[in-house]
Write an enzyme that holds these catalytic residues in place. Structure first.
Site, short mmCIF file in Angstrom:
data_model
loop_
_atom_site.label_atom_id
_atom_site.label_comp_id
_atom_site.label_asym_id
_atom_site.label_seq_id
_atom_site.Cartn_x
_atom_site.Cartn_y
_atom_site.Cartn_z
N GLU A 522 66.06 81.32 -1.91
CA GLU A 522 65.49 80.46 -2.96
C GLU A 522 64.02 80.20 -2.62
OE1 GLU A 522 66.96 76.48 -3.27
OE2 GLU A 522 67.83 76.46 -1.28
N GLU A 531 54.96 80.96 -4.16
CA GLU A 531 55.31 80.52 -2.81
C GLU A 531 55.65 81.71 -1.92
OE1 GLU A 531 58.13 77.32 -2.82
OE2 GLU A 531 56.93 76.11 -4.20
#
Length: 778
Positions: A522, A531
């Protein structure tokens, strides 16, 4: 019970709805209410009251000043103002006296909203009138500030056709903001120029027979965006001051949705509703149309929702002036006071019928949804710097916030379960077959372990035997995982403290190296890749079994759209002094008070895909590069990459897009809203099964992952707002850049206007923005 809670008799519970704060405004009021009058209005159901700052005595003094000035000029033979010497001094408005105002400091001043004189004419073409008007405005603001007012309502310009007049008005407001540096200034504007929606009082120019020459608008076609144009000019001249707001006059005929959304994005302080907006229902009581109720309900969903002002709905000036005063005797005896009370006693004023109806509307609003809990409302348009999960170790509270979203983890569990079921249906081999039929599953970046729990649940529900590995680089979260494994997971998980990119891979029970059948991560950010999910998966995907291994998520796409968000622009502008990179930072925020600049047309969607990443890739570019050039060269500044000084080992994760958006109506762009979608697992059976997806796209989230709250959108700001005319196209160019040690974005926005069937011209462009100085570190 809180002010926004209501008892639902069927559910026997409190439902939360936006509260209404309702004020009263009388356009004919010329004096501040007395204590008795003020209490009478509050007892009628209102929460606050507007008050004039000066009275008719002051108004007449100003008119006389102007007339005496003209008479003096005539005596000197200077009656033609336009041809007289411009260096001659003009009239100076003297300071206020006690006769000029009944407004003053007092215990009720916090509930009295100061309203500047509606006859002030900053837009006048007569330089004397405009000068006097500026002086009067500054005098009123200074006195209101002295009395304790914290905000003041100023009627906006009465016409939008004269750009000179609007600019002159804007200049006056800019000066007022500087002079009254503790006051919030609220500009009273109509939603659009609907006839009858203006101030009822005559302007100073009209009173003195000096017309601005704008003429009547009767019979003219109404351009519904002209008042927004004027407002945009005012707030642009005032440099998006955080102390400048708008009070919006609601029209009798509700305009089309795109104008409603345009004003929704503005800093609304009040919605004002005149008596002529209300209709009579069959019982003869005032009511609002369904369209008005929907508009108000929409605006009340804002975190800082506007207050409501009802104009000219009573109690009127005559009834307030005729209120009995039972204490007319200055020092009555007890008997006299008792008799006076008996003679003059009247029942408490009944609730104003318009207020009563608005309370009915308040109670019948839709309750707050799961997406409008108090914490989520508090995040509306609140700027957050993106996380740097590779460079920073997150705190437990941050993980806990992520874990509070069941929708995301339900989708992940469904994807994992589907992958396990289809693995068996397709008779895929496992990494250790035929010696061991256990599926090897790895959760990389396990955090506090929510995905680990979901993998175990999916295995149990599908009857799948697995070996589960949990990888986490955060040494503090590692301790938590060990405890979870002991207390919750019954030691069924192998917990490893490592950066996933440096993991040596799983081993079999006999100690021999193995591969991963299903890799679960995730790592997604608000823009999908912001990210560094691609870079992280590059480092671990070499352990995925080929060709049958699975990555969850399987793919993710980034999406963009240009937006107007004056609140965020003002917020970022206020940060530049302490953060010079504020306009170069992609901010994570729950975009709410925004207006989409683009509209959906067949060839140009409102939300457009920027790029995509798919996992696993057949060959890891970094491994291939290292194999060819050697590990030492991988990190050397060879100059062989796309960026100066880079080796090029991460160039395969660079991206570029060029998107075109259609904008039929004119507007402004303050930046780009970024979203993502992800396919967690796509069926491999060929039976046409729907993929398991998550999405934060506004037009897809309800279909793919309704009520998911784990991610807010990302916002790429523009240093200077980009104004564009109607029938324009907004072109967005964006790059995902890398130098092998960090990743950043660069973006530029251009506006083109169509001037013919096949011809368009460039009418504006932003500068190139780059987040390199705040890049995400690898």
């Amino acid at each position: 019970m809180s002010s926004d809670g209501y008892l639902d008799p069927e559910a026997n519970s409190y439902e939360s709805r936006p509260p209404f704060y309702i004020g009263q405004h009388d356009s004919a009021r010329s004096e501040t209410l007395t204590d008795a009058q003020y209490n009478h209005v509050l007892n009628s159901g209102f929460d606050f009251v507007t008050t004039p700052i000066t009275n008719e005595h002051f108004h007449q003094r100003v008119v006389d000043l102007y007339k005496s000035h003209l008479e003096e000029r005539e005596q000197w033979g200077l009656s033609d103002v336009a041809k007289s010497n411009p260096s001659l001094p003009g009239p100076v408005v003297p300071t206020l006296t006690d006769d000029d105002t009944s407004y003053g400091p007092g215990r009720y001043v916090g509930s009295l909203i100061a309203y500047s004189s509606p006859w002030i004419d900053l837009c006048s073409s007569d330089p004397i009138i405009s000068s006097i008007s500026r002086q009067v405005l500054n005098i009123e603001l200074a006195y209101a500030s002295f009395c304790g007012a914290r905000s003041i309502i100023i009627p906006g310009p009465r016409d939008d056709e004269s750009s000179r007049a609007v600019m002159q008005y804007a200049r006056g407001i800019q000066e007022a903001l500087q002079a009254a540096n503790r006051l919030n200034i609220i500009i009273h504007m109509p939603m659009y120029r609907e006839p009858g929606l203006e101030e009822k009082a005559d302007s100073l120019s009209s009173l003195l027979g000096n017309s601005n020459g704008t003429g009547s608008s009767a019979g003219k076609e109404i351009d519904i965006f002209t008042t927004w144009d004027s407002w945009h000019t005012i707030r642009s001249v005032c440099n998006y001051s955080a102390r400048l707001f708008v009070a919006l006059r609601i029209p009798k005929r509700v305009p089309e949705r795109n104008l409603q959304e345009r004003w929704f994005a503005e800093p609304l302080h009040y919605l004002t509703i005149g008596d002529n907006i209300f209709q009579k229902n069959p019982a003869g009581h005032p009511s609002l149309s369904r369209h008005h109720q929907e508009l108000i309900g929409r605006y009340m969903r804002l975190k800082n929702h506007p207050w409501l002002i009802l104009s000219d709905v009573g109690p009127d000036a005559e009834s307030l002036n005729n209120l009995p005063d039972p204490m007319a005797v200055e020092f009555p005896s007890l008997a006299e006071a008792s008799k006076a009370l008996k003679d003059h006693r009247k029942p408490m004023p009944t609730q104003n019928v318009h207020v009563a109806y608005m309370r009915h509307v308040e109670r019948n609003q839709l309750p707050y949804t799961e997406m409008e809990t108090p914490p989520l409302r508090s995040f509306q348009d609140w700027l957050q710097s993106p996380l740097q999960p590779l460079a920073d170790n997150l705190e437990s509270a941050t993980y806990e916030v992520f874990e509070g979203d069941p929708v995301k983890y339900n989708q992940y569990e469904l994807a994992i379960a589907n992958a396990m079921i289809e693995w068996r249906e397709l008779k895929k081999p496992t990494s250790q077959s035929p010696a061991n039929s256990d599926l090897i599953v790895a959760v990389a970046g396990a955090g506090r372990g929510p995905l680990v729990t979901r993998v175990l649940r999916a295995a149990e529900s599908t009857g799948t035997s697995i070996q589960l590995w949990a990888l986490e680089k955060n040494q503090n979260a590692y301790v938590y995982l060990l405890r979870q494994n002991k207390l919750i997971w019954n030691n069924r998980v192998t917990v490893i403290k490592t950066d996933m990119r440096g993991w040596a891979g799983p081993t079999s029970p006999t100690g021999t190296p193995s591969t991963v059948d299903i890799l679960v991560t995730e790592l997604l950010g608000s823009f999908g890749d912001n990210e560094l999910s691609p870079e992280c998966l590059d480092g671990i995907q070499r352990h995925i079994a080929r060709p049958h291994g699975i990555s969850i998520p399987h793919s993710y796409t980034a999406h963009l759209t240009p937006i107007a968000t004056p609140r965020l622009h003002a917020d970022i502008a206020s940060r530049v002094v302490g953060d010079p990179n504020a306009f170069e930072t992609p901010w994570v925020t729950r975009l709410f008070a925004i207006d989409f600049a683009a509209q959906k047309v067949p060839s140009h969607p409102r939300f457009q895909q920027a790029w995509e990443f798919v996992h696993p890739v057949e060959i890891s570019r970094a491994d291939q590069f290292a194999e060819k050039h050697g590990n030492a060269v991988k990190y050397a500044s060879t100059g062989g990459g796309s960026m100066v000084g880079s080796s090029g080992s991460n160039d395969h994760n660079a991206r570029h897009c060029h998107l075109t958006f259609a904008c039929p109506t004119r507007g402004v762009v303050h930046g780009l809203a970024g979203y993502f979608e992800s396919v967690l697992y796509a069926s491999q059976t060929g039976k046409g099964k729907e993929p398991v997806e998550i999405s934060i796209l506004p037009d897809q989230i309800d279909r793919k992952s309704k009520d998911m709250i784990s991610w807010f959108p990302i916002f790429f700001p523009l240093k200077q707002p980009l104004l564009f005319p109607q029938d324009s196209e907004i072109e967005v160019s964006m790059w995902r850049q890398t130098d092998d040690s960090k990743v950043w974005y660069e973006w530029i926005v251009e506006a083109y206007a169509w001037v013919g069937p096949k011809t368009r011209i460039k009418v504006g462009a932003s500068e190139m923005h780059s987040s390199r100085k705040v890049a995400c570190l690898m």
